[in-house]
Design an enzyme around this catalytic site. Structure first.
Site, PDB file in Angstrom:
ATOM      1  N   GLY A 227     -10.038  -9.037  13.257  1.00  0.00           N
ATOM      2  CA  GLY A 227     -10.541  -8.306  14.409  1.00  0.00           C
ATOM      3  C   GLY A 227     -12.019  -8.014  14.318  1.00  0.00           C
TER       4      GLY A 227
ATOM      5  N   TYR B 283      -7.605   9.726  12.900  1.00  0.00           N
ATOM      6  CA  TYR B 283      -6.310   9.169  12.498  1.00  0.00           C
ATOM      7  C   TYR B 283      -6.387   8.583  11.087  1.00  0.00           C
ATOM      8  CZ  TYR B 283      -2.226   6.229  12.134  1.00  0.00           C
ATOM      9  OH  TYR B 283      -1.062   5.653  11.683  1.00  0.00           O
TER      10      TYR B 283
ATOM     11  N   ASP C 271       0.599   9.073  16.331  1.00  0.00           N
ATOM     12  CA  ASP C 271       0.112   7.831  16.915  1.00  0.00           C
ATOM     13  C   ASP C 271       1.061   7.418  18.038  1.00  0.00           C
ATOM     14  OD1 ASP C 271       2.358   6.882  15.632  1.00  0.00           O
ATOM     15  OD2 ASP C 271       1.307   5.401  14.396  1.00  0.00           O
TER      16      ASP C 271
ATOM     17  N   GLU D 291      -5.543   0.826   5.888  1.00  0.00           N
ATOM     18  CA  GLU D 291      -5.607   1.489   7.194  1.00  0.00           C
ATOM     19  C   GLU D 291      -6.614   0.809   8.113  1.00  0.00           C
ATOM     20  OE1 GLU D 291      -3.762   3.842   8.532  1.00  0.00           O
ATOM     21  OE2 GLU D 291      -2.520   4.026   6.734  1.00  0.00           O
TER      22      GLU D 291
ATOM     23  N   TRP E 211       0.824  -1.218   0.000  1.00  0.00           N
ATOM     24  CA  TRP E 211       0.000   0.000   0.000  1.00  0.00           C
ATOM     25  C   TRP E 211       0.857   1.266   0.000  1.00  0.00           C
ATOM     26  CZ3 TRP E 211      -0.560  -3.966   3.605  1.00  0.00           C
ATOM     27  CH2 TRP E 211       0.145  -3.825   4.793  1.00  0.00           C
TER      28      TRP E 211
ATOM     29  N   GLN F 103      -4.768  -2.266  15.050  1.00  0.00           N
ATOM     30  CA  GLN F 103      -4.476  -3.294  16.063  1.00  0.00           C
ATOM     31  C   GLN F 103      -4.104  -4.648  15.444  1.00  0.00           C
ATOM     32  OE1 GLN F 103      -8.040  -3.127  18.508  1.00  0.00           O
ATOM     33  NE2 GLN F 103      -7.121  -1.572  19.823  1.00  0.00           N
TER      34      GLN F 103
END
Length: 309
Positions: free
Chosen positions: A95, A134, A152, A49, A36, A54
Site C-alpha cells: 500500500g 488506533y 474498529d 500493525e 505477531w 487495509q
C-alpha cells in the site's frame, strides 16, 4: 444516572462476568495463529500493525517475516536507508509508501529521542511519526497490556449486533470500554477482534465459529444481521438460521425422530447421501445440541434427535 451508566444499563447484559469469560475462553481455546500474536516486542507489533492497515492479515504474514529478517530490531530499522525500506514496501505491495517512511521515522525517534525506550501507553505512543490513535492503542495493548478497549469497524459490527448498540461512535466507545475487563487489554482486544474476524463477519458464521455470545446476541435472537457496514439483511430463505428453526419446530411436534426421519421434514430436498443430507443434518443438530436446545443419541447404529425440554 450518568449518560455512560445509562448506556451500560441499556445495552449490556446483567451477567457481564459471564459475557467476558465466554469470549476469553473461546479465544484461548482456538484462534488464528498469527506470528505477531506470539510476541510482546513493541517493534514487531508496530510493524505488524502498520502493515495490516487495509491489507488482509494472511497477506501480511510473509511480508512481516521478511521485514524482520532484514531489519530484526528497531535499531536496525533506524539505521537503514529509507529508500531500501520504501523499496521493500513497494515490492511486497503493502500500500501507500508513506507508511514505510513513517515507520522508518518512528524507529529513528525511538532510538534517537527516546534512547531505545518505548512509550508504554497510547498517549505516549501516539507521539511517534505516523502512529494514530488506533495503532497506538494496539501497540500499548499487545506489547504492554496497557491499552484501552479497541473500537474498529469489526468491533463496531460485533457490538451493534450483539448488544444492539446504536451506530454512534460515543456509544461504541462507552460500551466497548465497559465490556473490557480491567487490566486485560492484550487478551481482550485480540479476542473481540478475532470474534469480528471469524464469527461476526459481514456474513455471520455464528454456529460454524461457535460464537460465544449467541446466548446474549440480539442479532442471533432476531435474525437481523444488519450492521453499520452491512446495510442489507442477509437472505433468510434457505439459511442455516431458518433450518435451525425448522429442526426445533419439527421436534416440538414429534418430540423425537431418527435423523433420516427428521431430514425430509426440515427440507424437501433432503437425501441421506446428498449434499444436503445426513452429514449436513448431523452438523446442524450438533450445533443445536451444543446450544442446549436438542439432545442427540447414537445407539444401535441409529441416530435420534429429541428436543431438550
Amino acid at each position: 444516572m450518568s449518560d455512560q451508566s445509562a448506556t451500560d444499563a441499556e445495552h449490556l447484559p446483567p451477567d457481564l462476568d459471564r459475557v467476558q469469560r465466554a469470549l476469553v475462553e473461546w479465544y484461548e481455546a482456538d484462534h488464528r495463529e498469527y506470528p505477531w500474536r506470539q510476541t510482546e516486542d513493541p517493534y514487531e507489533i508496530l510493524v505488524s500493525e502498520v502493515m495490516s492497515q487495509q491489507t488482509q492479515l494472511d497477506r501480511v504474514v510473509s511480508a512481516w517475516r521478511d521485514f524482520l529478517e532484514q531489519w530484526p530490531t528497531v535499531d536496525d530499522l533506524a539505521a537503514a536507508d529509507r529508500g531500501d525500506v520504501v523499496g521493500f514496501w513497494t515490492r511486497h505491495s503493502l500500500g501507500y509508501n508513506n507508511r514505510a517512511k513513517y515507520l522508518h521515522e518512528a524507529a529513528r525517534q525511538i532510538v534517537e529521542e527516546y534512547d531505545g525506550e518505548w512509550p508504554r501507553d497510547p498517549e505516549g505512543l501516539s507521539e511517534l511519526m505516523g502512529v494514530g490513535p488506533y495503532t497506538a492503542n494496539a501497540v500499548a495493548s499487545f506489547a504492554f497490556d496497557n491499552g484501552d478497549a479497541v473500537v474498529d469497524t469489526n468491533v463496531k459490527r460485533v457490538l451493534y449486533r450483539a448488544f444492539d448498540v446504536p451506530d454512534d461512535d460515543s456509544a461504541f466507545e462507552t460500551v466497548a470500554g465497559r465490556l473490557m475487563p480491567e487490566g486485560e487489554s492484550r487478551v481482550w482486544n485480540n479476542a473481540i477482534m478475532e470474534l469480528g474476524g471469524v464469527a461476526c463477519e459481514k456474513t455471520p458464521a455464528c454456529d460454524g465459529a461457535q460464537c460465544p455470545w449467541r446466548e446474549w446476541c440480539h442479532a442471533y435472537q432476531t435474525g437481523d444481521f444488519t450492521a453499520p457496514d452491512v446495510p442489507t439483511q442477509p437472505e433468510f430463505e434457505g439459511s442455516r438460521r431458518q433450518m435451525r428453526g425448522r429442526v426445533v419446530n419439527v421436534l416440538d411436534e414429534y418430540d423425537e425422530l431418527a435423523l433420516d426421519d427428521l431430514g425430509p421434514r426440515v427440507r424437501v430436498d433432503y437425501a441421506p447421501e446428498g449434499e444436503s443430507g445426513r452429514e449436513w443434518l448431523r452438523d446442524l443438530v450438533t450445533d443445536l445440541a451444543d446450544d442446549g436446545l436438542v439432545s442427540v443419541d447414537d445407539a444401535n447404529g441409529e441416530t435420534t434427535v429429541a428436543l431438550d425440554r
